[in-house]
Design an enzyme around this catalytic site. Structure first.
Site, mmCIF file in Angstrom:
data_model
loop_
_atom_site.group_PDB
_atom_site.id
_atom_site.type_symbol
_atom_site.label_atom_id
_atom_site.label_comp_id
_atom_site.label_asym_id
_atom_site.label_seq_id
_atom_site.Cartn_x
_atom_site.Cartn_y
_atom_site.Cartn_z
ATOM 1 N N CYS A 1 10.899 57.397 1.248
ATOM 2 C CA CYS A 1 11.867 58.048 0.361
ATOM 3 C C CYS A 1 11.248 58.108 -1.033
ATOM 4 O O CYS A 1 10.659 57.117 -1.490
ATOM 5 C CB CYS A 1 13.162 57.244 0.315
ATOM 6 N N CYS B 1 16.060 53.352 -6.415
ATOM 7 C CA CYS B 1 17.440 53.631 -6.031
ATOM 8 C C CYS B 1 18.160 52.342 -5.639
ATOM 9 O O CYS B 1 17.592 51.469 -4.983
ATOM 10 C CB CYS B 1 17.427 54.605 -4.851
ATOM 11 N N CYS C 1 18.593 61.498 0.711
ATOM 12 C CA CYS C 1 18.939 60.124 1.104
ATOM 13 C C CYS C 1 19.038 59.999 2.626
ATOM 14 O O CYS C 1 19.791 60.716 3.275
ATOM 15 C CB CYS C 1 20.264 59.724 0.460
ATOM 16 N N GLN D 1 34.376 49.801 8.604
ATOM 17 C CA GLN D 1 32.966 49.401 8.740
ATOM 18 C C GLN D 1 32.088 50.637 8.660
ATOM 19 O O GLN D 1 32.334 51.618 9.357
ATOM 20 C CB GLN D 1 32.739 48.697 10.083
ATOM 21 N N GLU E 1 46.863 41.605 6.070
ATOM 22 C CA GLU E 1 46.059 42.447 5.170
ATOM 23 C C GLU E 1 46.873 42.683 3.898
ATOM 24 O O GLU E 1 48.083 42.862 3.957
ATOM 25 C CB GLU E 1 45.739 43.774 5.886
ATOM 26 N N ASP F 1 37.701 37.906 8.321
ATOM 27 C CA ASP F 1 36.680 38.895 7.932
ATOM 28 C C ASP F 1 36.869 39.222 6.451
ATOM 29 O O ASP F 1 37.253 40.337 6.084
ATOM 30 C CB ASP F 1 36.834 40.152 8.806
ATOM 31 N N CYS G 1 30.063 38.850 5.341
ATOM 32 C CA CYS G 1 29.084 39.788 4.764
ATOM 33 C C CYS G 1 28.355 39.125 3.598
ATOM 34 O O CYS G 1 27.657 39.797 2.861
ATOM 35 C CB CYS G 1 29.775 41.078 4.320
HETATM 36 C C1 LIG Z 1 35.512 43.176 4.907
HETATM 37 S S1 LIG Z 1 37.023 44.067 5.002
HETATM 38 C C2 LIG Z 1 37.392 43.815 6.711
HETATM 39 C C3 LIG Z 1 38.436 44.715 7.277
HETATM 40 C C4 LIG Z 1 38.511 44.766 8.804
HETATM 41 N N1 LIG Z 1 38.447 43.470 9.413
HETATM 42 C C5 LIG Z 1 37.438 45.683 9.335
HETATM 43 O O1 LIG Z 1 36.491 45.212 9.956
HETATM 44 O O2 LIG Z 1 37.533 46.900 9.129
HETATM 45 C C6 LIG Z 1 38.095 43.008 4.143
HETATM 46 C C7 LIG Z 1 39.539 43.436 4.101
HETATM 47 O O3 LIG Z 1 40.265 42.406 3.452
HETATM 48 C C8 LIG Z 1 41.246 42.978 2.608
HETATM 49 N N2 LIG Z 1 41.544 41.948 1.622
HETATM 50 C C9 LIG Z 1 40.829 41.628 0.507
HETATM 51 N N3 LIG Z 1 41.376 40.567 -0.108
HETATM 52 C C10 LIG Z 1 42.447 40.187 0.643
HETATM 53 C C11 LIG Z 1 43.390 39.140 0.522
HETATM 54 N N4 LIG Z 1 43.330 38.263 -0.482
HETATM 55 N N5 LIG Z 1 44.350 39.038 1.464
HETATM 56 C C12 LIG Z 1 44.411 39.906 2.493
HETATM 57 N N6 LIG Z 1 43.530 40.924 2.657
HETATM 58 C C13 LIG Z 1 42.559 41.066 1.743
HETATM 59 C C14 LIG Z 1 40.617 44.238 2.099
HETATM 60 O O4 LIG Z 1 41.619 45.164 1.697
HETATM 61 C C15 LIG Z 1 39.835 44.706 3.330
HETATM 62 O O5 LIG Z 1 40.630 45.537 4.131
#
Ligand SMILES: C[S@@+](CC[C@H](N)C(=O)[O-])C[C@H]1O[C@@H](n2cnc3c(N)ncnc32)[C@H](O)[C@@H]1O
Length: 472
Positions: free
Chosen positions: A89, A95, A177, A298, A349, A395, A422
């Protein structure tokens, strides 16, 4: 270097903006750290070197210096690692999108495993449990979402692309990209050409003059549908009409969003849907998901399918759970997977549009054993959760879990916890707290969701080691 896209002199490297002569050091690098830099030691400080690999001798130009450590960039490689390749690239190294364009894919996977192992230092036995990284089949053209920014070159030309590494104002053109598909690149080219033809400027991050801010492209890999959203500081009917005409063959839904707030990150305040429904549909392991411009999903569909299948496999290693929690549920992909292995699933969530989307996704897939709770996981135990659950899947975003969340998860005495992470650093911090629980780590499995970048995704399986003692 791609001859069709020469680096414009108008996007100069902001580093180092020094009045003094630059400080260059010749260093020998040791290892990769989270962030993708190679660590080296000078007599005076530790240096984190961009674009260097372990076991290389490089001349590093220092662009930030503290008392005990410094940040530099490899400007000359004096003794190269066999893992180094010619980047494919023209913007590699500059970048902010990719950090590993100069690294063989096998070495990228090795580095990600090493970074995870390093993060788990001090957690008894954890480092030995880390498996090899599950590789991606496609290391280019894998992202299903890109958000590009508009900027202005020093010559006054509009540019649409990704931020130069470490800069909030310099934009590098994204028409080449490789993280996205060719259709997505073509959308970038057409929108750039359209804005130039109509003489519409980019919003200026410093002067705060009005104009175009971002272009979001989402591409469902399971259905091939595409969503495009243009975000601007002001409405423009002519531009909206041309956008629909020019992207008609490439986008299933097109929206025009407004962000009148000129301070802080660009966020849509209002949205006009110009074509389609404002959403597209993605398929993950046979489950259907409605995707809009705002909610988290994701970004690597193929690897997300593998990751979520593996969540189910780890979650049932010791038998099927009766009740399962999906914390940080987003639009519900994990809950929808757990629905196949648990009698009852509760997703939690906090982002209201994601909760709404998750409920719609449940209906879309005719799933009836999942409930969604809108609550902040990091505060107290949300109402509506039973006293005991068998399985908890978390997650969280990069900051990980709050101590309060770990405390209330522990009180539910789940036999199994699957931690989708992550961020190796916050994973390690949270695992230490869970191990006091009492839990033991059974497996740590990294997945490569982001080839050519330093990002490390992983699954950790925790198993409760003793029966809870009643505190009543
Ligand atoms: C890494 S993403 C994972 C979402 C889902 N598990 C997926 O794989 O698509 C993290 C998620 O946590 C939510 N989030 C962030 N802080 C939070 C909190 N304090 N309580 C509940 N949800 C939260 C975000 O809005 C987001 O949707």
């Amino acid at each position: 270097m791609n001859p069709s896209t020469p680096p414009p002199p108008s996007t100069p490297d902001p580093r180092p903006p020094m009045n003094r002569p630059p400080l260059d050091l010749t260093v020998h690098t040791e290892k990769i750290v989270h962030g993708g830099q190679a660590l080296a030691r000078d007599d005076r400080f530790v240096v984190f070197v961009d674009d260097a690999l372990p076991n290389e001798t490089v001349r590093a130009r220092i662009y930030k210096k503290k008392k005990k450590f410094a940040f530099g960039r490899a400007i000359e490689v004096l003794d190269a690692s066999p893992d180094r390749i010619e980047p494919d690239c023209p913007w590699a190294g500059d970048c902010g999108g990719c950090s590993y364009r100069h690294v063989t894919y096998n070495a990228q996977l090795r580095f990600k495993k090493d970074v995870l192992i390093e993060a788990l230092y001090g957690i008894d036995g954890a480092q030995d449990l880390v498996s090899d990284v599950v590789p991606a089949e496609a290391i280019n053209d894998y992202r299903n979402k890109m958000v590009f920014s508009f900027g202005t070159t020093h010559d006054g030309d509009l540019v649409l692309g990704l931020h130069r590494r470490g800069s909030f104002i310099h934009i590098l053109p994204a028409d080449v990209c490789k993280l996205q598909s060719e259709a997505s690149r073509e959308i970038v080219r057409r929108v750039t050409a359209l804005a130039k033809e109509m003489g519409i400027p980019a919003f200026h991050e410093i002067k705060k003059t009005p104009g175009l801010r971002t272009l979001t492209i989402r591409e469902a890999r399971g259905t091939g549908q595409r969503l495009v959203e243009l975000l601007s500081t002001s409405a423009d009917d002519d531009l909206a009409a041309r956008l629909v005409a020019d992207l008609d063959d490439l986008a299933d839904t097109i929206s025009f969003a407004l962000c009148t707030n000129r301070h802080g990150p660009p966020r849509p305040e209002q949205r006009a849907i110009l074509k389609g429904t404002g959403t597209i549909e993605e398929i993950l392991n046979g489950r259907r998901f409605r995707i809009d411009p705002d909610t988290f999903f994701q970004s690597n569909t193929a690897q997300a399918e593998r990751l979520f299948s593996r969540v189910n496999a780890l979650a049932t290693r010791h038998g099927r759970p009766a009740t399962a929690l999906d914390l940080f549920a987003g639009t519900g992909p994990i809950a929808l997977h757990l629905a196949a292995i648990a009698e009852r699933v509760i997703g939690v969530e906090s982002f209201p549009p994601s909760v709404k989307a998750a409920r719609e996704n449940l209906a879309l897939n005719a799933i009836e054993n999942v409930d969604l709770i809108a609550a902040d996981v990091n505060k107290a135990l949300p109402p509506g959760i039973p006293d005991h659950v068998d399985l908890v899947v978390v997650d969280p975003p990069r900051p990980g879990l709050s101590p309060e969340a770990i405390t209330w998860i522990n009180r539910l005495t789940p036999e199994t916890i699957v931690y989708v992470s992550c961020n190796p650093a916050t994973l390690a911090r949270d695992l230490k707290r869970f191990l006091e629980g009492p839990y033991a780590i059974e497996a740590v499995e990294p997945f490569d969701l982001f080839p050519n970048t330093y990002h490390v995704e992983s699954l950790t399986l925790l198993r409760r080691t003793s029966t809870p003692v009643s505190t009543d």
